[in-house]
Design an enzyme around this catalytic site. Structure first.
Site, mmCIF file in Angstrom:
data_model
loop_
_atom_site.group_PDB
_atom_site.id
_atom_site.type_symbol
_atom_site.label_atom_id
_atom_site.label_comp_id
_atom_site.label_asym_id
_atom_site.label_seq_id
_atom_site.Cartn_x
_atom_site.Cartn_y
_atom_site.Cartn_z
ATOM 1 N N PHE A 47 -8.100 5.393 3.937
ATOM 2 C CA PHE A 47 -7.731 4.422 4.972
ATOM 3 C C PHE A 47 -8.942 3.686 5.527
ATOM 4 O O PHE A 47 -8.874 3.087 6.604
ATOM 5 C CB PHE A 47 -6.959 5.128 6.091
ATOM 6 C CG PHE A 47 -5.603 5.626 5.636
ATOM 7 C CD1 PHE A 47 -4.535 4.749 5.505
ATOM 8 C CD2 PHE A 47 -5.404 6.959 5.299
ATOM 9 C CE1 PHE A 47 -3.292 5.189 5.063
ATOM 10 C CE2 PHE A 47 -4.163 7.409 4.856
ATOM 11 C CZ PHE A 47 -3.103 6.519 4.739
ATOM 12 N N THR A 82 0.833 -1.213 0.000
ATOM 13 C CA THR A 82 0.000 0.000 0.000
ATOM 14 C C THR A 82 0.869 1.265 0.000
ATOM 15 O O THR A 82 0.678 2.153 -0.834
ATOM 16 C CB THR A 82 -0.881 -0.002 1.264
ATOM 17 O OG1 THR A 82 -0.083 -0.452 2.361
ATOM 18 C CG2 THR A 82 -2.090 -0.872 1.113
ATOM 19 N N CYS A 128 -7.890 1.582 8.798
ATOM 20 C CA CYS A 128 -6.471 1.213 8.817
ATOM 21 C C CYS A 128 -5.791 1.590 10.130
ATOM 22 O O CYS A 128 -5.775 2.751 10.517
ATOM 23 C CB CYS A 128 -5.769 1.923 7.666
ATOM 24 S SG CYS A 128 -4.038 1.505 7.560
HETATM 25 C C1 HEM Z 1 -0.856 4.298 2.141
HETATM 26 C C2 HEM Z 1 -0.862 3.182 2.806
HETATM 27 C C3 HEM Z 1 -2.083 2.453 3.271
HETATM 28 C C4 HEM Z 1 -3.379 2.455 2.802
HETATM 29 C C5 HEM Z 1 -3.919 3.240 1.616
HETATM 30 C C6 HEM Z 1 -4.144 1.559 3.629
HETATM 31 C C7 HEM Z 1 -5.493 1.331 3.474
HETATM 32 C C8 HEM Z 1 -6.244 0.529 4.312
HETATM 33 C C9 HEM Z 1 -7.684 0.357 4.209
HETATM 34 C C10 HEM Z 1 -8.569 1.005 3.150
HETATM 35 C C11 HEM Z 1 -8.053 -0.483 5.201
HETATM 36 C C12 HEM Z 1 -9.480 -0.977 5.485
HETATM 37 C C13 HEM Z 1 -9.761 -2.197 4.675
HETATM 38 C C14 HEM Z 1 -11.159 -2.739 4.827
HETATM 39 O O1 HEM Z 1 -12.069 -2.037 5.275
HETATM 40 O O2 HEM Z 1 -11.361 -3.899 4.452
HETATM 41 C C15 HEM Z 1 -6.857 -0.867 5.925
HETATM 42 C C16 HEM Z 1 -6.837 -1.740 7.001
HETATM 43 C C17 HEM Z 1 -5.676 -2.127 7.627
HETATM 44 N N1 HEM Z 1 -4.386 -1.657 7.396
HETATM 45 FE FE1 HEM Z 1 -3.857 -0.235 6.073
HETATM 46 N N2 HEM Z 1 -3.307 1.014 4.572
HETATM 47 C C18 HEM Z 1 -2.059 1.524 4.395
HETATM 48 C C19 HEM Z 1 -0.924 1.244 5.150
HETATM 49 C C20 HEM Z 1 -0.871 0.376 6.199
HETATM 50 C C21 HEM Z 1 0.294 0.110 7.013
HETATM 51 C C22 HEM Z 1 1.651 0.788 6.840
HETATM 52 C C23 HEM Z 1 -0.062 -0.863 7.914
HETATM 53 C C24 HEM Z 1 0.767 -1.507 9.010
HETATM 54 C C25 HEM Z 1 1.958 -1.173 9.356
HETATM 55 C C26 HEM Z 1 -1.439 -1.188 7.677
HETATM 56 C C27 HEM Z 1 -2.160 -2.127 8.369
HETATM 57 C C28 HEM Z 1 -3.533 -2.314 8.244
HETATM 58 C C29 HEM Z 1 -4.285 -3.255 9.060
HETATM 59 C C30 HEM Z 1 -3.715 -4.179 10.128
HETATM 60 C C31 HEM Z 1 -5.618 -3.128 8.673
HETATM 61 C C32 HEM Z 1 -6.815 -3.880 9.275
HETATM 62 C C33 HEM Z 1 -7.301 -3.093 10.469
HETATM 63 C C34 HEM Z 1 -8.450 -3.769 11.194
HETATM 64 O O3 HEM Z 1 -9.344 -4.307 10.542
HETATM 65 O O4 HEM Z 1 -8.442 -3.726 12.415
HETATM 66 N N3 HEM Z 1 -1.905 -0.417 6.639
HETATM 67 N N4 HEM Z 1 -5.775 -0.226 5.376
#
Ligand code: HEM
Length: 445
Positions: A387, A259, A394
């Protein structure tokens, strides 16, 4: 069409970009039928605001996300909403992702970015850099070192067997969501046999990292792994199980690198085409950090407001997680249509972030000043959700933003970013999106 429904109108290689075209053709809300199963798609307007309402809708874990459960089980990203491991891991890990906690990752991030810059300097004369691949090296290295004290030797070695296995697993999970199973058996048998071997290798490698930390072979460190090993869930008092820790480590490797890498790649693409934005960013960087090439300090990152706007605007035009799934908590309506409990909805961020009613007639243009504070305040909150939303948004948002602003600023300090003539942006999809075959010349300043 009978039986197969709309299946032939989908694009298995660029599914979300195809959905974005459907939004333009059909409007904010429509339904597609894929071999009998129905999916509601939301691409803009008030329907998006409705579907973000946590009291009526929640995250849905369906393919391709659920395909990753084979690897990451009930890890944070793939857990079902009611699985106890989600709340436990969320409680333990949330403090490790606050803006303040970024202080403990800052030095490792800086070191990785400098290694990337040194790698590019060493590669000078070998032609333009393969940006998506190099950004993947950077972000994987960052999450490996800050998360678990593990280096993938990204700038020294050719491909690492762990990285190769992970790339194949992600590709398999993404394609499996669009394939017809019988065709996969016939044409995809090789990948079908390889996938369990790759998953086994990934799990084994992570188990080794955890075991080495537990028995003291590798030193204690102030990172995500140490936190998971030592901090009990404040609600239950229990520590995370080894299986849950492994699932979270794999989750961060999956969710936390492609991402941010995609975001950095798109940002560099736009910067290579807009020298006036580079000038503006450099003026800011010099005002905040100085001209002597000193390392960027933790407190300075938050002051790089223009660079941050570049990142925000990149995530608007090309949100690297381009779509996500929601489901109705109970029988309800959406834009006046009846929905049954459990109905699945795909939110196409790619379309919402270009909705002209929210972003103006020039919505397709790259303009960081859309994120000036007054402009942000003037827009409804649902216009921009790179996010995600609600409880399952996220957890890595601050981490990604800190890393992206730091990396872009450092790259602009050290290099001129020059496009390769004739490059037309095309975007590939594999759960996340990235610019395809983007090559840029990096000239040392
Ligand atoms: C520009 C970078 C990033 C974008 C655009 C992004 C985007 C997202 C989005 C849209 C979701 C929600 C997904 C859903 O509803 O199904 C999500 C969940 C998540 N992201 Fe990111 N993310 C990014 C970077 C990161 C980073 C750097 C990490 C960890 C170091 C991370 C860890 C997670 C985790 C663990 C979830 C699940 C959270 C939960 O359901 O409790 N993400 N992300």
């Amino acid at each position: 069409m009978p039986v197969i429904g709309d299946a032939l109108r989908l694009d298995p290689k660029r599914p979300v970009q195809r959905e974005m075209e459907f939004v333009r053709e059909l409007g904010d809300v429509f339904e597609i039928n894929i071999v009998g199963s129905k999916l509601i798609v939301v691409g803009g307007g008030a329907a998006a605001a409705e579907v973000f309402d946590e009291s009526r809708f929640a995250k849905a874990v369906v393919p391709p996300v659920s395909n990753l459960r084979e690897l990451a089980g009930d890890g944070l990203f793939t857990a079902f909403n009611r699985e106890p491991a989600w709340a436990q891991a969320h409680n333990v890990l949330m403090p490790a992702f606050s803006q303040l906690s970024m202080r403990s990752y800052h030095d490792a991030m800086t070191q990785c970015v400098d290694e990337l810059c040194d790698y590019w300097t060493d590669q000078a004369g070998r032609g333009p850099a393969d940006i998506s691949s190099d950004m993947n090296r950077l972000t994987l290295e960052v999450i490996g070192r800050t998360g678990f004290g593990y280096s993938f030797d990204s700038f020294d070695s050719e491909r690492h067997e762990f990285v190769e296995a992970m790339t194949r697993v992600l590709s398999f999970a993404s394609k499996a969501a669009n394939d017809v199973p019988i065709l996969r058996e016939i044409f995809g048998w090789k990948a079908l046999r390889q996938n369990p071997k790759d998953i086994a290798l990934l799990k084994r490698s992570v188990d080794d990292v955890i075991a080495a930390r537990r028995d003291g072979t590798t030193p204690r460190q102030d990172d995500l792994l140490q936190r998971m090993l030592e901090h009990p869930d404040p609600d239950t008092g229990g520590l995370l199980s080894d299986a849950s820790i492994r699932n979270q480590v794999l989750t961060f490797l999956i969710a936390g690198h492609e991402t941010t890498a995609g975001t950095l790649s798109f940002a560099l693409h736009y910067l290579s085409l807009n020298p006036e934005m580079v000038d503006k960013a450099r003026a800011e960087i010099e005002a905040v950090i100085g001209r002597d090439g000193a390392p960027i300090q933790f407190e300075q990152v938050a002051k790089l407001r223009y660079v941050r706007r570049i990142v925000d605007e990149t995530l608007r035009l090309w949100p690297s997680g381009p779509a996500f799934f929601r489901k109705a908590r109970a029988d309800t309506t959406l834009s006046g249509y009846q929905l049954g409990k459990g109905a699945t909805i795909l939110v196409v961020l790619l379309a919402l972030h270009r909705d002209r009613r929210l972003w103006g007639e020039n919505a397709e243009e790259f303009d960081p000043d859309r994120f000036l504070p007054a402009a942000v305040r003037a827009r409804p909150a649902h216009a921009y959700k790179p996010f995600g939303v609600g409880a399952r948004a996220c957890i890595g948002r601050q981490f990604a933003l800190h890393e992206a602003v730091l990396a872009l600023s450092r790259i602009l300090m050290r290099f001129d970013v020059v496009p390769t003539p004739g490059y037309e942006l095309s975007v590939s999809e594999l759960l996340t999106i990235r610019p395809e075959k983007l090559r840029l010349h990096l000239r040392t300043r």
